[in-house]
Design an enzyme around this catalytic site. Structure first.
Site, PDB file in Angstrom:
ATOM      1  CD  GLU A 168      -1.996   2.222   1.397  1.00 49.76           C
ATOM      2  OE1 GLU A 168      -1.290   2.927   0.642  1.00 49.76           O
ATOM      3  OE2 GLU A 168      -2.577   2.653   2.399  1.00 49.76           O
ATOM      4  CD  GLU A 177       3.099   7.156   0.322  1.00 48.85           C
ATOM      5  OE1 GLU A 177       3.285   5.946   0.500  1.00 48.85           O
ATOM      6  OE2 GLU A 177       2.278   7.821   0.976  1.00 48.85           O
TER       7      GLU A 177
HETATM    8  N1  SAH Z   1       1.219  -1.462   4.771  1.00 52.67           N
HETATM    9  C1  SAH Z   1       0.788  -0.599   5.857  1.00 52.67           C
HETATM   10  C2  SAH Z   1       1.432   0.777   5.789  1.00 52.67           C
HETATM   11  C3  SAH Z   1       1.243   1.546   4.507  1.00 52.67           C
HETATM   12  S1  SAH Z   1       2.039   3.121   4.498  1.00 52.67           S
HETATM   13  C4  SAH Z   1      -0.717  -0.517   5.827  1.00 52.67           C
HETATM   14  O1  SAH Z   1      -1.283  -0.803   4.790  1.00 52.67           O
HETATM   15  O2  SAH Z   1      -1.317  -0.119   6.814  1.00 52.67           O
HETATM   16  C5  SAH Z   1       3.383   2.846   3.440  1.00 52.67           C
HETATM   17  C6  SAH Z   1       4.630   2.377   4.170  1.00 52.67           C
HETATM   18  O3  SAH Z   1       5.550   1.935   3.213  1.00 52.67           O
HETATM   19  C7  SAH Z   1       5.345   3.458   4.957  1.00 52.67           C
HETATM   20  O4  SAH Z   1       5.555   2.975   6.253  1.00 52.67           O
HETATM   21  C8  SAH Z   1       6.673   3.653   4.230  1.00 52.67           C
HETATM   22  O5  SAH Z   1       7.721   3.941   5.131  1.00 52.67           O
HETATM   23  C9  SAH Z   1       6.866   2.324   3.567  1.00 52.67           C
HETATM   24  N2  SAH Z   1       7.606   2.268   2.291  1.00 52.67           N
HETATM   25  C10 SAH Z   1       7.398   3.007   1.190  1.00 52.67           C
HETATM   26  N3  SAH Z   1       8.170   2.579   0.168  1.00 52.67           N
HETATM   27  C11 SAH Z   1       8.880   1.523   0.643  1.00 52.67           C
HETATM   28  C12 SAH Z   1       9.843   0.646   0.068  1.00 52.67           C
HETATM   29  N4  SAH Z   1      10.192   0.768  -1.211  1.00 52.67           N
HETATM   30  N5  SAH Z   1      10.385  -0.304   0.853  1.00 52.67           N
HETATM   31  C13 SAH Z   1      10.017  -0.420   2.159  1.00 52.67           C
HETATM   32  N6  SAH Z   1       9.116   0.370   2.744  1.00 52.67           N
HETATM   33  C14 SAH Z   1       8.541   1.321   2.000  1.00 52.67           C
END
Ligand code: SAH
Ligand code: ZN
Length: 720
Positions: A168, A177
């Site tokens: 996500e 993002e």
């Molecule tokens: N999966 C959780 C959080 C989503 S928010 C949920 O659905 O509730 C997105 C998260 O992804 C954030 O914590 C951010 O730090 C992390 N993130 C973004 N790109 C990433 C990457 N390429 N590798 C690891 N973490 C990542």
């Protein structure tokens, strides 16, 4: 620690920024106190700062998003069913696991093994704890790394590639993002060729509209002044400018029907299939679209939907109410909103006509333009849809809501009326403002000389601010009358030489102000300039008041409500992080643009504190205590706070940063150009008219800090 928050809007999806921060152990930074205008050194150590970042981030809002959680769960169940159907063992890769929710959903749906990665270290730590609390440690491995640093294969972070990828990583602009690159990297290095992606695909929608309300965020208009022959005008280079590049995200469903007119149907502009190789992370398209109403094509509205499974049987849409597949059953959320893009020019279009809608995206952003079909090609030049960049400086000096404020004629009418009453011929006037109409208006209305001291706490690049204001002064032929003083009060004093100041004026509005009372910066500058003031000098505004109203917000309160359990998993570790943060600091108030968040007042508005700006800032703390009676039954979940400025001190020319019209009860009509302060109650409390809100407010002049304590008492005087 508000001074870190330089982003225009309060932290929607700040993950990228956070991950950069998290690699620093301890940082000292010099920041400007927005109220006093003085420099302060702030230590950002791990415990303090990251808890705050987590507390104030969108993580809990995402976890409260039930539709999102349920649809991810459904998507995972379908994907896991398919992989099992192929007779394979299920290995899920969860990129950006956050709290670990999606990994736990995967195990619950039957995954044999989950590899979860998270690049924001404090969150990775939280995920590990949450996974353990819920007894999933045997199946879920949390790796505190960015996915692009993971390796798959013997001896790597994962022994073998995953056959389901869940992530996500979407924001309001879908790709902001960086999900496109993350997915491309995963396809190449981390997953099997037949891997199922949850979500599987996304579609970006655009709708062309006419909207004066929104166009006012893009272009500065002429400002007529009653009794003056000549209106104040913007500098001409702004007219041709493409505007700011940053996305403008808002809760679009809160824009009233009469504030915009759709000129086309919603149009599918881009489709992303996340499991497909992309030749390039950049694309452009040109669509011929039918105009459905005659009007001015000014603004392109954008939203998206995602398909959770390859059969598109589970769909999640973030469309605004009028374009939503289930308008009567919409999930409220703040971590995904809708976005607004501005056309270079306002273009007249007619019903029945075809126009060209150009769309383009790169790795992180989208942008759009509407054109009459063939209009530029017939003029011989190929239409090039360049990423918007502000070349005039104005779009950097002014944020979009600030432009809306500068275009708000009724607001400026109040200033003009007050200035007319007090301007005396031959006066030297000092204006303490960011780029504002106030000094120009004073000069136009007859002040002999206006020294414009702009906020030294401004976040804008000084040079571009300076140049654009200079051109604005020129455009209005006020060179020689309005002088810009760059920098501090000391520089202003030097520039004034031995002249005495007859008048100090301000809106007061400063781009560095995040909370309403930060604009008391004006008071500090007046106090420091006191010895340069003539006897009987005018200070405008003369008075300020801090006003509060107890609120029942429909949804906004959810942002700070504890998460507890989500889909049956215990996620209270997150709540503990938020609580630890609240115990460390009193900073309970957050800025929010309240026009985007429906709610009703459950008390009358009450003045908590008065400030006499004609006097010096006191040396002792100001403390105000009292009670606000509730006026109706309801669920009190927050207190809204704002400032009113009484320009002449006689109560006849008041400018508010709260409701637009004097507000007594019901739904306040919040000013859409500025953020109000919101104090969230620990939990919503059911109140009735015999209950009261007990308050204690402390203003500490030393650092300009405002501390609040609000408690709800029932009719027996019991604290609830
Ligand atoms: N999966 C959780 C959080 C989503 S928010 C949920 O659905 O509730 C997105 C998260 O992804 C954030 O914590 C951010 O730090 C992390 N993130 C973004 N790109 C990433 C990457 N390429 N590798 C690891 N973490 C990542
Ligand atoms: Zn510009």
């Amino acid at each position: 620690m508000w001074y870190l928050r330089s982003c225009g809007r309060f932290c929607p999806r700040r993950a990228r920024f956070l991950s950069r921060l998290s690699s620093l152990m301890q940082v000292f930074r010099q920041t400007l106190n927005p109220t006093t205008g003085r420099a302060e050194w702030t230590a950002m150590d791990e415990d303090y700062d990251y808890n705050q970042e987590v507390a104030r981030s969108s993580y809990t809002d995402m976890l409260h998003d039930e539709e999102r959680n349920k649809k991810y769960k459904a998507g995972l169940e379908l994907a896991i069913g398919r992989v099992r159907g192929r007779g394979q063992r299920v290995h899920v890769l969860d990129i950006g696991t956050g709290s670990g929710l999606l990994s736990m959903l995967a195990v619950q749906a039957g995954a044999d093994r989950v590899t979860a990665c998270e690049c924001f270290k404090p969150m990775a730590g939280a995920a590990q704890k949450i996974v353990k609390t819920n007894s999933f440690s045997d199946k879920i491995t949390v790796i505190p790394k960015r996915s692009t640093d993971l390796t798959a294969g013997p001896g790597g972070d994962m022994e073998e590639r995953a056959n389901i990828l869940v992530a996500e990583l979407l924001d309001t602009e879908l790709i902001g993002e960086g999900c496109l690159y993350t997915y491309q990297h995963a396809l190449k290095h981390l997953v099997t060729p037949d891997c199922i992606f949850v979500p599987h695909a996304a579609t970006v929608y655009a709708q062309v509209v006419e909207s004066d309300f929104m166009w006012n965020w893009h272009r500065l208009r002429d400002l007529p002044i009653t009794g003056c022959e000549k209106a104040l005008v913007p500098s001409s280079d702004m007219e041709a400018c493409m505007g700011a590049a940053a996305v403008h995200d808002i809760q679009l469903s809160q824009v009233k029907q009469e504030q915009f007119k759709p000129l086309t149907e919603p149009i599918k502009v881009f489709r992303f299939e996340f499991d497909k190789k992309m030749e390039s992370l950049e694309r452009r398209t040109e669509l011929s679209v039918m105009v459905t109403a005659t009007g001015q094509a000014q603004v392109v509205l954008m939203w998206w939907d995602i398909e959770m499974d390859p059969d598109s049987s589970v769909l999640l849409s973030v469309a605004p109410s009028w374009a939503h597949p289930t308008p009567d059953n919409m999930q409220w959320r703040d971590h995904w909103m809708q976005a607004v893009y501005f056309n270079h020019q306002s273009i007249p279009v007619e019903k029945g006509q075809q126009v060209a809608l150009h769309g383009r995206h790169d790795e992180y952003s989208l942008w759009f333009q509407v054109q009459k079909q063939g209009s530029t090609t017939s003029a011989g030049s190929e239409f090039s849809l360049e990423r918007p960049v502000c070349r005039c400086g104005g779009h950097m000096v002014w944020s979009r809501p600030r432009l809306g404020m500068l275009n708000d004629r009724s607001r400026w009418g109040t200033y003009a009326a007050a200035l007319k009453q007090v301007l005396a011929p031959g006066q030297t006037c000092v204006s303490v403002s960011d780029a504002s109409w106030v000094p120009l208006m004073a000069a136009r209305l007859g002040a002999q000389e206006v020294g414009l001291l702009y906020s030294s706490g401004g976040k804008n690049d000084k040079k571009c601010l300076h140049q654009h204001i200079y051109r604005l002064i020129e455009a209005n032929n006020l060179q020689g009358k309005v002088h810009i003083v760059q920098g501090s009060e000391e520089q202003l004093e030097a520039a004034l030489e031995d002249r005495k100041v007859g008048m100090v004026i301000a809106e007061p509005y400063y781009s560095s102000s995040l909370l309403p009372w930060h604009s008391l910066y004006f008071w500090y500058v007046c106090t420091r300039l006191r010895h340069k003031l003539q006897g009987g000098a005018t200070v405008l505004p003369a008075r300020a008041e801090l006003v509060a109203v107890a609120m029942e917000f429909e949804d906004l309160w959810r942002l700070r409500a504890p998460v507890g359990t989500v889909e049956g998993f215990d996620i209270s570790v997150m709540d503990q992080m938020v609580k630890d943060h609240s115990n460390q600091t009193d900073e309970r108030v957050e800025p929010h643009p309240l026009w985007e968040y429906p709610g009703v007042g459950v008390s009358n508005p009450v003045t908590l504190m008065n400030f006499d700006l004609t006097q010096s800032v006191p040396t002792e703390n100001l403390v105000a205590t009292g009670e606000i009676p509730f006026t109706c039954s309801g669920s009190c979940n927050a207190v809204a706070l704002w400032m009113n400025y009484d320009l002449l001190g006689d109560g006849r020319h008041t400018v508010s940063t709260g409701p637009r019209a004097p507000y007594t009860s019901g739904r306040p009509q919040w000013d859409p150009h500025i953020r109000q302060g919101v104090y969230f109650m620990d939990k919503p409390v059911q109140v009735s008219a015999d209950f009261r809100l007990v308050y204690r407010v402390t203003f500490s002049p030393k650092d300009g800090r405002m501390d609040f304590q609000f408690d709800i008492e029932n009719s027996q005087g019991k604290n609830l």
